[in-house]
Each structure stands twice: as C-alpha cells, then as structure tokens.
Design a protein around this motif. Structure first.
Motif, PDB file in Angstrom:
ATOM      1  N   ASP A 234      45.756 -33.100 105.848  1.00 26.05           N
ATOM      2  CA  ASP A 234      46.999 -33.019 106.608  1.00 26.05           C
ATOM      3  C   ASP A 234      46.798 -33.586 108.007  1.00 26.05           C
ATOM      4  O   ASP A 234      47.591 -34.400 108.487  1.00 26.05           O
ATOM      5  CB  ASP A 234      47.430 -31.557 106.665  1.00 26.05           C
ATOM      6  CG  ASP A 234      48.684 -31.378 107.506  1.00 26.05           C
ATOM      7  OD1 ASP A 234      49.636 -32.136 107.256  1.00 26.05           O
ATOM      8  OD2 ASP A 234      48.684 -30.504 108.402  1.00 26.05           O
ATOM      9  N   LYS A 235      45.661 -33.191 108.637  1.00 25.78           N
ATOM     10  CA  LYS A 235      45.386 -33.667 109.999  1.00 25.78           C
ATOM     11  C   LYS A 235      45.205 -35.184 109.993  1.00 25.78           C
ATOM     12  O   LYS A 235      45.766 -35.902 110.822  1.00 25.78           O
ATOM     13  CB  LYS A 235      44.124 -32.973 110.523  1.00 25.78           C
ATOM     14  CG  LYS A 235      43.793 -33.360 111.967  1.00 25.78           C
ATOM     15  CD  LYS A 235      42.530 -32.657 112.431  1.00 25.78           C
ATOM     16  CE  LYS A 235      42.171 -33.047 113.855  1.00 25.78           C
ATOM     17  NZ  LYS A 235      41.746 -34.433 113.991  1.00 25.78           N
ATOM     18  N   THR A 236      44.446 -35.666 108.988  1.00 25.74           N
ATOM     19  CA  THR A 236      44.193 -37.100 108.913  1.00 25.74           C
ATOM     20  C   THR A 236      45.509 -37.859 108.756  1.00 25.74           C
ATOM     21  O   THR A 236      45.735 -38.895 109.398  1.00 25.74           O
ATOM     22  CB  THR A 236      43.270 -37.421 107.713  1.00 25.74           C
ATOM     23  OG1 THR A 236      42.231 -36.463 107.682  1.00 25.74           O
ATOM     24  CG2 THR A 236      42.685 -38.804 107.822  1.00 25.74           C
ATOM     25  N   THR A 237      46.387 -37.337 107.887  1.00 23.44           N
ATOM     26  CA  THR A 237      47.672 -38.001 107.649  1.00 23.44           C
ATOM     27  C   THR A 237      48.476 -38.061 108.946  1.00 23.44           C
ATOM     28  O   THR A 237      49.076 -39.086 109.286  1.00 23.44           O
ATOM     29  CB  THR A 237      48.467 -37.235 106.574  1.00 23.44           C
ATOM     30  OG1 THR A 237      47.575 -36.855 105.546  1.00 23.44           O
ATOM     31  CG2 THR A 237      49.579 -38.099 106.005  1.00 23.44           C
ATOM     32  N   ARG A 238      48.476 -36.912 109.674  1.00 20.01           N
ATOM     33  CA  ARG A 238      49.223 -36.886 110.935  1.00 20.01           C
ATOM     34  C   ARG A 238      48.657 -37.916 111.922  1.00 20.01           C
ATOM     35  O   ARG A 238      49.389 -38.690 112.522  1.00 20.01           O
ATOM     36  CB  ARG A 238      49.175 -35.493 111.547  1.00 20.01           C
ATOM     37  CG  ARG A 238      50.509 -34.743 111.364  1.00 20.01           C
ATOM     38  CD  ARG A 238      50.486 -33.416 112.091  1.00 20.01           C
ATOM     39  NE  ARG A 238      49.575 -32.484 111.462  1.00 20.01           N
ATOM     40  CZ  ARG A 238      48.661 -31.758 112.123  1.00 20.01           C
ATOM     41  NH1 ARG A 238      48.512 -31.897 113.412  1.00 20.01           N
ATOM     42  NH2 ARG A 238      47.877 -30.912 111.473  1.00 20.01           N
ATOM     43  N   ASP A 239      47.292 -37.911 112.017  1.00 21.70           N
ATOM     44  CA  ASP A 239      46.643 -38.874 112.907  1.00 21.70           C
ATOM     45  C   ASP A 239      47.030 -40.292 112.540  1.00 21.70           C
ATOM     46  O   ASP A 239      47.347 -41.137 113.385  1.00 21.70           O
ATOM     47  CB  ASP A 239      45.107 -38.749 112.829  1.00 21.70           C
ATOM     48  CG  ASP A 239      44.630 -37.461 113.461  1.00 21.70           C
ATOM     49  OD1 ASP A 239      45.492 -36.760 114.057  1.00 21.70           O
ATOM     50  OD2 ASP A 239      43.436 -37.160 113.352  1.00 21.70           O
ATOM     51  N   TYR A 240      47.032 -40.551 111.225  1.00 22.20           N
ATOM     52  CA  TYR A 240      47.338 -41.892 110.753  1.00 22.20           C
ATOM     53  C   TYR A 240      48.764 -42.286 111.129  1.00 22.20           C
ATOM     54  O   TYR A 240      49.017 -43.392 111.585  1.00 22.20           O
ATOM     55  CB  TYR A 240      47.147 -41.940 109.229  1.00 22.20           C
ATOM     56  CG  TYR A 240      47.643 -43.201 108.594  1.00 22.20           C
ATOM     57  CD1 TYR A 240      46.886 -44.378 108.703  1.00 22.20           C
ATOM     58  CD2 TYR A 240      48.842 -43.242 107.901  1.00 22.20           C
ATOM     59  CE1 TYR A 240      47.335 -45.545 108.140  1.00 22.20           C
ATOM     60  CE2 TYR A 240      49.291 -44.401 107.325  1.00 22.20           C
ATOM     61  CZ  TYR A 240      48.539 -45.561 107.452  1.00 22.20           C
ATOM     62  OH  TYR A 240      48.993 -46.711 106.894  1.00 22.20           O
ATOM     63  N   ARG A 241      49.710 -41.279 110.954  1.00 23.33           N
ATOM     64  CA  ARG A 241      51.111 -41.552 111.247  1.00 23.33           C
ATOM     65  C   ARG A 241      51.266 -41.923 112.726  1.00 23.33           C
ATOM     66  O   ARG A 241      51.921 -42.901 113.074  1.00 23.33           O
ATOM     67  CB  ARG A 241      51.967 -40.333 110.896  1.00 23.33           C
ATOM     68  CG  ARG A 241      53.370 -40.705 110.444  1.00 23.33           C
ATOM     69  CD  ARG A 241      54.183 -39.449 110.139  1.00 23.33           C
ATOM     70  NE  ARG A 241      53.685 -38.706 109.010  1.00 23.33           N
ATOM     71  CZ  ARG A 241      53.565 -37.371 108.977  1.00 23.33           C
ATOM     72  NH1 ARG A 241      53.868 -36.661 110.045  1.00 23.33           N
ATOM     73  NH2 ARG A 241      53.121 -36.759 107.905  1.00 23.33           N
ATOM     74  N   GLU A 242      50.614 -41.117 113.554  1.00 17.73           N
ATOM     75  CA  GLU A 242      50.683 -41.374 115.004  1.00 17.73           C
ATOM     76  C   GLU A 242      50.131 -42.759 115.330  1.00 17.73           C
ATOM     77  O   GLU A 242      50.744 -43.535 116.059  1.00 17.73           O
ATOM     78  CB  GLU A 242      49.890 -40.319 115.788  1.00 17.73           C
ATOM     79  CG  GLU A 242      50.680 -39.025 115.996  1.00 17.73           C
ATOM     80  CD  GLU A 242      49.794 -37.915 116.507  1.00 17.73           C
ATOM     81  OE1 GLU A 242      48.780 -38.230 117.192  1.00 17.73           O
ATOM     82  OE2 GLU A 242      50.093 -36.745 116.214  1.00 17.73           O
TER      83      GLU A 242
ATOM     84  N   ARG B 215      42.289 -30.670 106.383  1.00 20.47           N
ATOM     85  CA  ARG B 215      41.739 -31.907 106.971  1.00 20.47           C
ATOM     86  C   ARG B 215      42.599 -33.106 106.592  1.00 20.47           C
ATOM     87  O   ARG B 215      42.869 -33.987 107.386  1.00 20.47           O
ATOM     88  CB  ARG B 215      40.309 -32.126 106.478  1.00 20.47           C
ATOM     89  CG  ARG B 215      39.303 -31.349 107.285  1.00 20.47           C
ATOM     90  CD  ARG B 215      37.915 -31.820 106.935  1.00 20.47           C
ATOM     91  NE  ARG B 215      37.037 -30.677 106.749  1.00 20.47           N
ATOM     92  CZ  ARG B 215      35.916 -30.712 106.064  1.00 20.47           C
ATOM     93  NH1 ARG B 215      35.569 -31.830 105.465  1.00 20.47           N
ATOM     94  NH2 ARG B 215      35.176 -29.659 105.976  1.00 20.47           N
TER      95      ARG B 215
END
Lengths: 888, 153
Positions: free
Chosen positions: B136-144, B134
C-alpha cells in the motif's frame, strides 16, 4: 623373460639347486642305514641263539667289534636313535635351504614382473586393469615360490627314498621287489592322463579369476554409478554368474583330483596283499627269514609316502608351468619400453639446446591415426598454444612431445636428439608434463611436490642411531641375491639443486614460489592454519606463533574489534566457552576428557566433589533437562533441531522425562549412579553467551574457577600427557595454528565475527612473516588415497606446482587447467606465461580463445597442422582458429 | 541477556502475539541473537538471503542502491522485522539494511522461519498484513512520484 619356468629356475638358481641336491645325496646313506637297523635288531640281537654270541656290530654291511646279546641290542638301539636324529637334521636343513631359495626366486620373479609393468607402453593400461595386474604379481605367482624350492630336489629326494626302499626290498627278495613296483607303470600312465584334464581346467580357472578381479575392481571404483543408477541387482547377477563359472571349474577339478587319489590309494593298498601272500609263502617254505619280511613291510610303509609326494609334485609342476606361462604372457605387450632407457643411474643431463623438431610424426591406436604425418618446429624459448577440437590429436601430440607415448611413425627431436632413443633421465627431468587429471600419491603434499625430484638416491641415510648397519647390509645382500634393486628409499633422493635450492632448508622457498605460481598457496595456507606443529621440534616457529598471538591481542585492543574475541585468561571465566572447556582449560589429546561425557571421568568427579560442585551441578543438570524437555519434547524425533541445538538426543529424551518424574531438586543426592551421570553431563555443555539460560551466575563462575585450579594442580601423573593447558605464554601443541594465534573464543552474537577474525589473522600472518611457517605446516597435510582429500582442482594445482618445482626446460600442458574456475584459470595462465617468458611452454588449450596470450598458435585438425602463426594473424583470416573461437 | 528476556521481547511483537510461550522460547533458543553497532550493515542488496531479522531494540534504515548513492526507502524500529522477501521468494536481498543506532536483533534462519509459519498460521497472517501495508505504501509513493513527474512534464 625366460619362456618356461624350468629355464627360469635353471638360469637363476642353478647353484642353489646343486647345493640342495648334494646335501640330499649326503643324507641318503643315513636313511638307508636307518632302514637296516630294525632288521639287525630282530635277526642278530633278538633272534640268534645265545651260543652264537659275540656277534659283530655292523653298519651298512661293514662289520665292527663283536658284542654279547644285550650290549649288541643296546648298541643297535643307540645307533637307531642317532640315525633318527641325523635324518631329522637333514630334513630341517633341506627345508630351510629350499624355503630360502624358493622365496628369493619368488621375490625375483615379482620384481621382474613389476619392473616390466613399469615399462608397459601407457596405452596398454587401457587394455589391462590394475584388477588384473595385482593378482598376477601377488597371489598367482605365490605358489611358484613353493614349487621352485622343490623343483629339483623333491623328485631327487623322494625318488631317492623310493629307489632306496625299492632297492632294499629287492635286496631282500627279487619277487617281493617286483611285487612292490608291479602297479607303478599303470599308475604312471593313468595319473598324467587325468592330470592333463585338470591342467586345462586350471588354465580356465586362472582366466576366470582374473576377469573376476577386474570386475571387482571396476565395481568398487564405480560404486557411485551403481547407486546413481540403481544397478546393484544387475551387478549381483553378474557376480553370481562369475562365481558360478568358477565353482563349476573347481568342482570338475576336484572330482578329477579325487578320482586320481582314489585310484592311487587303491593300487597302493594292493601291494601289501602281494607281500603277505608271496612273502608269507616264502617264510613258511624257509626261503625268507621272518626278520626280512618284517623289514620289507617296514620299508614298504615308506613307499606310498615318497610315491604320493612324487605324484603331487607332478601335479604342482604342471600347475606351476601353466601359471608361469599365463603370467609371463601378460607381461610382454608389444611396445615394451627398452630397459636401458628406464631408471638407471644417470647424472642430470645438460639443458636442452636447439629447437624441438617434429617430423612426419604419426601415432595411431587400434589402426586409427590420431596424429598423422605431422611436422612442425618449436624454437626453444617460445610459448606455443595448441588449439583444436577433441579429435584434433593435440592431447596425443603433447604426450608424444613429452615422450609418454611412442610414435608409430616419424620422430620428435630436441636439439637434434631423437627423443625415442634417449634415457628417461633426459625427458623426465628436462621436460615436464601435466595432463588433465593427475593422480597424486597417498602421502603429504610436500612428498607429492618433491616426487618430481626423486630420480636416484643422493645422500645416504644415517643409520647409526636407528638400525644397526649390519641389519641394513643384510637387507642389501638379500636384495642382491634376489636380483632386486639395492637402492634405499630412506636415503635422501631429493635433487635440491634441480629445484634451485642451494641447501635442503632452502627448498621451502622454491616450494612457496611454485605454489604461488600454481595459485595453490591459499589452499595450502588454509590447511596450515588447521594443522599444528610440535613446539619441541620447532621451538622457533612456536615462538613466532606466540608473537602473533600477542600482536593479535594488541591489534584487537587498538581497533573496535575487541569484543569479537574473548581471550583465554587463566584467572577469568570464559563466557563463550562451554563449562567443560572452562573447567579443563586445555586441549585433550585423546578421549580421556570428552566435553559431553566429562562426568564419566573419575578424576573430574573427584575434583567436583572436592570443590563442593557436585550437588550444584546436579541441580543445574536437572534444570537444564527440564528446559530441554520443555523446548524439544513436542518436536518429531527426526527433527534437525535435536542434532543442532538440543543437549539431549531425541532417543534419550524419554529416559530423561522418566528421570525427572522420579525425582525432584533436593532429592538428587539419592539418585543411582547412571542417573547422576545423565544429569551431571548436561551442564558441561552450557555456553552462557550462546544459550542464555542464566544458569552460570557470577558466584558459580568463581566456583568453577576454583575447580579449574584444583583440576590442574591435582592432575595425576598418568594424565599429564593427555592434556595441554591454555597458557598465554606457551604454544599448545594439541591445537591448530589458528587457535594458537586466536587463543580464545570467537564471541557469540557479533555479526560475521568468525570471518572478520579470520581476515585479521591472515593480515597478521602476512605482516609478521609467518606465512612460510603456516605453508610449511600445510605442506604436511595428507593428500589421501589418490589425492582424494583434495578437490580435483587442488590436485591439478599441486600437479602444476610439482612440474614447475623441477624447473623444466620445456613445460608441456595438456588441458591441465580445464577444470579451473575463471579467476584461478586467469591467475595460472598469467603467472605461467610470465614465468615462461623466454622459456619453452607448449600448452594444449581447452579453449582456443586463450591462445591470444601466446607467442605462437598451432591449430590442429584431424591429427595434422591446419594453421600456424600468431593469434591475431590467424583470427583475421577465415579459418580453423576463427571457427574454433567463434564456436566457444 | 537471558532467554526469558528474549521471550518477553518476542511476546511484545504483534507477529508472535498468538504464539504460545513455549514455542517462543524454542524460537529464542534456536535463533541467534546478533548485535550491531551504529552504521554497521546487516546485509547488502544482492547478498544471498538466508535469514529474517527481528529488531529487539534500536533502529535501522532500508536503503536501495541507486546510480548517485543509496536512497533511503524506510526506517525499521523496535519490534519491526525485515528480510522476509528474500527468504519467501528465494531471491537475493532486495535492499541494504544498515543500523542507525546500536541494534539488538534476533536472526531467524530460513529453515526455522518455515517451520514457524507452517506451525502457526497466525504468523502467516501477520506477515501478509505487513506485506500488504508495504505494498500500500509503495503504491502511494508510486502515485505521488508519477503525479510529480506529470507536473514536471
């Protein structure tokens, strides 16, 4: 009260004492005659030569007809027997008379003490504890009753007996008489000397015991603190020391008492020594007849009795004198309220008219001025907030205004009348006061609410059916003879008119109104849902509940909530109920049918046998036990799952494990009865929807339904009253209102089912106008000792509702809502300000900022008025109010 | 729905793959089986958190309250679990969970959950893996999201 017990006796029992003395005097000649007869038997009937007969038959020196020897003997023996009977009869009569008088006097004394305690100034209760007052009124005065019964008659009677016996001995021979009483002066001098020491010790003992009971009361009331601070050992040490002091005093009392007894016995035994030596000498010399010596010895046997009684009497007299003194002293505190102002038969006075004027009011405790030369005017119809810190005197001021405490200076007048001089009938009915912590009665909520309306008996109780009127009259007469109140608590004391109810039936409307005002309705409503009614006594209410049951069923069907409840249906198996509930299909009044031990009931076993279920349930029990062991055997025994989920407690688990090893399915028939019971009880707890063990299949449900019918049809007459069956068309008097409306089981596995159903039931109750019925049931909820079954906030709300119920002209609140939470506080504040618009409300606030809703604010400081005006006026200035508000 | 079926369903979940069957049975017996209709809320953001939910069947959305209506941040399907953050960190529910189809869940109370975690380290590892995924997903979402913001600016 009378300063000494003797004056008390004289004032209240003179006539009875005289009666008893007269009866005692009347008995003395018979007693004397009974002493005389043995001498006549020996001297005349036995010791005379046969030639002297016929001799005269005589009683007390009066001679009657002459008789021969044997008839004379028989006549004297008959006379002796008759005298024994008469003497015994007198004794019985006297004892009864004394007992009655003593008990009446005791009752009077206790009543007077209690009546005085009810007139104590309130601050006095900070100095004396109930632990001190209770033993004074109960055990300490108890021996006084016995003493009062004997007070006059015992010295007279025993003295009379003693004098009679002494006179008799003197009549026989002067010297022997002199010998008999020779040692009395010494005894009479020595014994009182010892007694005085005993008395002083007795005083100490009473004081010590009083302190002990005060400490016991304190220790039991503060048991929470004792455990919270681990001070048990300190407490025990304290008690040990107190018991030790009491032991010391009692030990010294006993040694002195026994010394007195020893001296007394020794001297009594010396006297026969004189008789034998002097009397024997005279008999040998022929100056005294042998019969006379025998009679003297017989008479002397009667001397120590009365003498000892007199000495004991002297001791009890001294004891009682001191006890009375010590008790009376405690019941005469300064500031005792005038008897004429308290209680009494008063019509309810007219409403207060005119302003409340406080002029130069002062009140101090132990020299500390708490209210100091305070003057102010509260016009009638004004809502006034009193603000100030803890030392401002606002609490004391409210109590002075409600006349709970008396001012030490100045006065409070209402409509020009000084409150200090008016009966409590005015202040207690036209003014209401609620303090920060109101204790409640150990009675139902409704009794607590109507308590403020019970000033005097208004409608007599109809005794026709219950107790014969004669018995009631006798009780009244007894009360009168003991100077007690003759009022009857069974009468209807409630002043319905004061609550604004035209008839007793209308009181409930007044009560629901004040409960709403005090924000207590939701609480009482919840109590009501958990309570029940007797459908025979209240058929209408029961009928309305059944309507609600039907309405709930309809509503559930209409909405998508239907799967939240599985209703009780006599023809269907309820999957959300236990097997036991499905079998009984009713509520048990007592522990005849307990769900977890159902197999222990012989009738249940018979039904199971008749319907052929026993073997299957045994097998099912075996399987359930197996599952339970599989699930729970690895858990530590103290694990909470055992209590929450297991059918078998951790302590019984090994027994079941052993049982399963001993047997296997198919051989269960052969098990001994205790093992069979163990297994049979298990399946009764199964709830298919919750446990999901898959044991109760379709076929099993059908068979259990057959058993359900068999159980109900064959129910023996002796069980008829112990179970109320679930019948869709009748009210079940053994289960709560809520369960009667629900009439089913809340389904497992549906989120928040219980809460949603609860909300739905509340809506229905409201919509169908059932609320008053539920409230009425809730009002029967017992408040517990001191109201402890309610929360402190509920107690305060009830106290507020009680104060409102009597519709006072002036409501005085002393931080009454300090313990409330925010929403309740706001609710009560708003509703009370609305209710008292145009009426007088005086409220000492625990938070000054609340004062902004009031017509007028009085800010107190150091017992004086510091500021007065409207909230906005005062807050604008830099002064006490703005300081108080900003400090919050 | 029998206990044995529940045990079978639990066994299929990776979280409990290494747990012995008798313990799964205890878990099933002591936990509550709750059903929800479509659109019914299991709990709301800010509610006190007292249990972990495991989805036996159905689907639910994880929603975050926002000024202009709730934002959907994830969808949990069969054998997924949620509610762990509130009971692990003792904080109120961090999101709202709402059923999108009829939902079958097993509700495991906080106490029972801790009991399981201490007895079976395998469960802790599975939960860690889930949380890490989760994150990892949050970090990716944040980066985007950050990248998008930069572009916009």
């Amino acid at each position: 009260m009378e300063p000494s017990i003797f004056r008390y006796i004289l004032k209240y029992s003179k006539r009875q004492q005289v009666m008893i003395v007269l009866v005692t005097l009347a008995s003395l000649p018979f007693y004397y005659a009974s002493l005389d007869v043995p001498k006549l038997i020996v001297n005349d009937a036995l010791d005379s030569a046969s030639s002297e007969f016929p001799l005269p038959f005589q009683i007390l020196g009066f001679e009657f007809f002459g008789l021969d020897q044997k008839p004379l003997l028989y006549a004297y023996c008959a006379l002796f027997l008759a005298l024994v009977l008469i003497n015994g009869g007198f004794k019985y009569l006297l004892n009864v008379m004394k007992g009655v008088m003593g008990e009446r006097m005791l009752r009077r004394l206790r009543y007077q003490l209690l009546a005085r305690a009810l007139r104590f100034p309130l601050p006095h209760f900070r100095r004396v504890s109930s632990g001190e007052i209770i033993p004074m009124v109960t055990s300490e005065v108890e021996p006084l009753g016995g003493y009062i019964g004997d007070a006059v008659v015992l010295p007279l009677y025993q003295g009379g007996l003693l004098l009679t016996a002494i006179f008799f001995i003197f009549a026989q021979d002067f010297y022997m008489g002199a010998a008999a009483i020779a040692l009395y002066p010494i005894q009479g001098w020595l014994i009182p000397k010892l007694q005085r020491k005993v008395n002083l010790l007795g005083k100490d003992r009473v004081k010590e015991v009083r302190k002990l009971s005060e400490r016991i009361a304190e220790a039991t009331q503060s048991s929470q603190e004792i455990h919270a601070h681990d001070t048990v050992r300190w407490e025990l040490a304290d008690f040990s020391a107190r018991f030790g002091r009491i032991y010391d005093i009692r030990y010294r009392i006993y040694t002195l008492k026994f010394l007195a007894k020893f001296l007394n016995n020794f001297m009594s035994q010396l006297t026969p020594f004189f008789f034998f030596s002097i009397g024997g000498y005279y008999v040998i010399e022929g100056q005294l007849s042998l019969g006379a010596l025998v009679a003297v010895l017989a008479a002397y046997k009667d001397l120590p009795g009365p003498w000892n009684e007199l000495l004991t009497y002297y001791q009890t007299k001294e004891d009682s004198r001191i006890k009375y003194q010590q008790v009376i002293d405690q019941f005469d505190p300064p500031g005792l309220r005038d008897e004429a102002l308290v209680g009494g038969d008063h019509e309810t006075p007219p409403p207060l008219a005119g302003a409340i004027e406080v002029s130069n009011l002062g009140y101090s405790e132990d020299g500390d001025p708490l209210v100091d030369a305070l003057s102010m005017t509260i016009p009638i119809g004004r809502r006034v907030a009193l603000a100030g810190d803890a030392a401002s005197g606002k609490g004391e001021l409210t109590m002075l205004l409600a006349r709970l405490i008396d001012p030490t200076a100045g006065r409070v007048t209402a409509g020009g009348v000084d409150l200090k001089s008016v009966p409590e009938a005015l202040t207690g009915r036209r003014i209401a006061y609620v303090g920060p912590n109101t204790p409640l009665l150990s009675a139902s909520l409704v009794d607590n609410l109507t308590y403020g309306l019970k000033h005097r008996p208004l409608r007599p109780f109809d005794y026709a059916a219950e107790v014969p009127a004669a018995r009631r009259r006798r009780a009244m007469m007894e009360a009168r003879l003991s100077g007690n109140a003759e009022d009857d608590c069974n009468d209807d004391w409630i002043d319905y008119g004061a609550a604004g109810a035209a008839a007793p039936e209308a009181l409930i409307h007044a009560i629901t109104r004040v409960l709403d005002l005090a924000d207590m309705s939701p609480d009482v409503y919840q109590f009501g849902l958990r309570g029940t009614i007797d459908p025979l006594l209240k058929p209408d209410a029961a009928w309305r509940v059944l309507e609600a049951r039907a309405a709930l069923r309809e509503q559930l069907a209409e909405t998508d909530l239907a799967d939240l409840v599985e209703p009780f249906d006599p023809t269907r198996y309820n999957l959300n109920a236990t097997v036991a509930e499905n079998l009984l299909f009713g509520t048990s009044r007592d522990d005849t049918f307990v769900g977890t031990r159902l197999a222990e009931n012989a009738y249940v076993r018979k039904v199971l046998d008749d319907t052929g279920l026993t073997d299957d349930l045994l097998t099912m029990g075996y399987e359930v036990a197996q599952t339970m062991i599989e699930l729970f055997a690895d858990l530590p025994p103290e694990h909470e799952f055992f209590a929450q989920f297991s059918f078998i407690g951790s302590e019984d688990l090994p027994e079941y494990q052993a049982l399963l090893r001993r047997t296997e399915p198919g051989k269960l028939e052969a098990l001994a009865e205790p093992d069979r019971l163990r297994l049979l009880n298990l399946p009764f707890q199964l709830i298919p929807a919750r446990h999901r063990l898959g044991k109760i299949d379709e076929a099993m449900r059908e068979r259990l339904l057959v058993a359900r019918r068999a159980f109900a049809e064959g129910l023996p007459a002796r069980y008829r009253d112990t179970i109320a069956f679930f019948d869709p068309a009748t009210y079940n008097g053994l289960t709560s209102l809520q369960d009667n409306i629900l009439f089913g089981k809340v389904a497992y596995g549906k989120a928040q089912a219980a809460q949603r159903i609860g909300d739905l039931i509340s809506q229905l109750v409201e919509a169908l106008g059932l609320r008053e019925i539920v409230i009425e049931v809730g009002l029967d909820f017992p408040a517990g000792i001191g109201g402890t079954r309610l929360t402190p906030v509920q107690r305060q709300k009830l106290a507020l509702a009680r104060a409102l119920l009597k519709r006072p002209d002036v409501l005085i609140l002393n931080e009454a809502t300090a313990s409330f939470d925010g929403p309740s506080q706001a609710h009560v504040l708003t509703s009370l300000l609305g209710e008292f618009e145009g009426r007088t409300l005086i409220w000492a606030l625990h938070r000054a900022s609340l004062a902004k809703y009031f017509d007028q604010v009085v800010v107190l400081k150091g017992g004086r008025v510091a500021q007065t005006g409207t909230f906005t006026e005062l807050l604008g200035k830099d002064g006490p109010l703005s300081q108080l508000v900003s400090a919050e | 729905m029998s206990l044995n079926q529940d045990v079978e369903a639990l066994r299929a979940i990776s979280l409990f793959a290494k747990v012995e069957p008798s313990k799964l049975k205890l878990l099933a017996f002591t936990s509550e089986r709750l059903t929800f209709k479509a659109d019914e809320e299991l709990f709301h953001q800010g509610d006190p958190g007292d249990a972990l939910y495991i989805i036996l069947d159905g689907e639910a959305d994880v929603l975050l309250d926002a000024p202009n209506g709730p934002i959907k941040v994830a969808t949990v399907g069969k054998h997924g679990f949620f509610g762990d953050i509130a009971i692990l960190c003792n904080v109120p529910r961090t999101a709202t969970v709402k059923a999108t189809k009829p939902l079958e869940t097993l509700r495991i109370s906080k106490d029972l959950f801790y009991q399981l975690v201490t007895q079976f380290p395998q469960i802790s590892i599975e939960i860690m893996r889930e949380l890490a995924m989760r994150l990892d997903k949050t970090t990716r979402d944040y980066r985007e999201a950050a990248a998008k913001l930069k572009q916009g600016a």
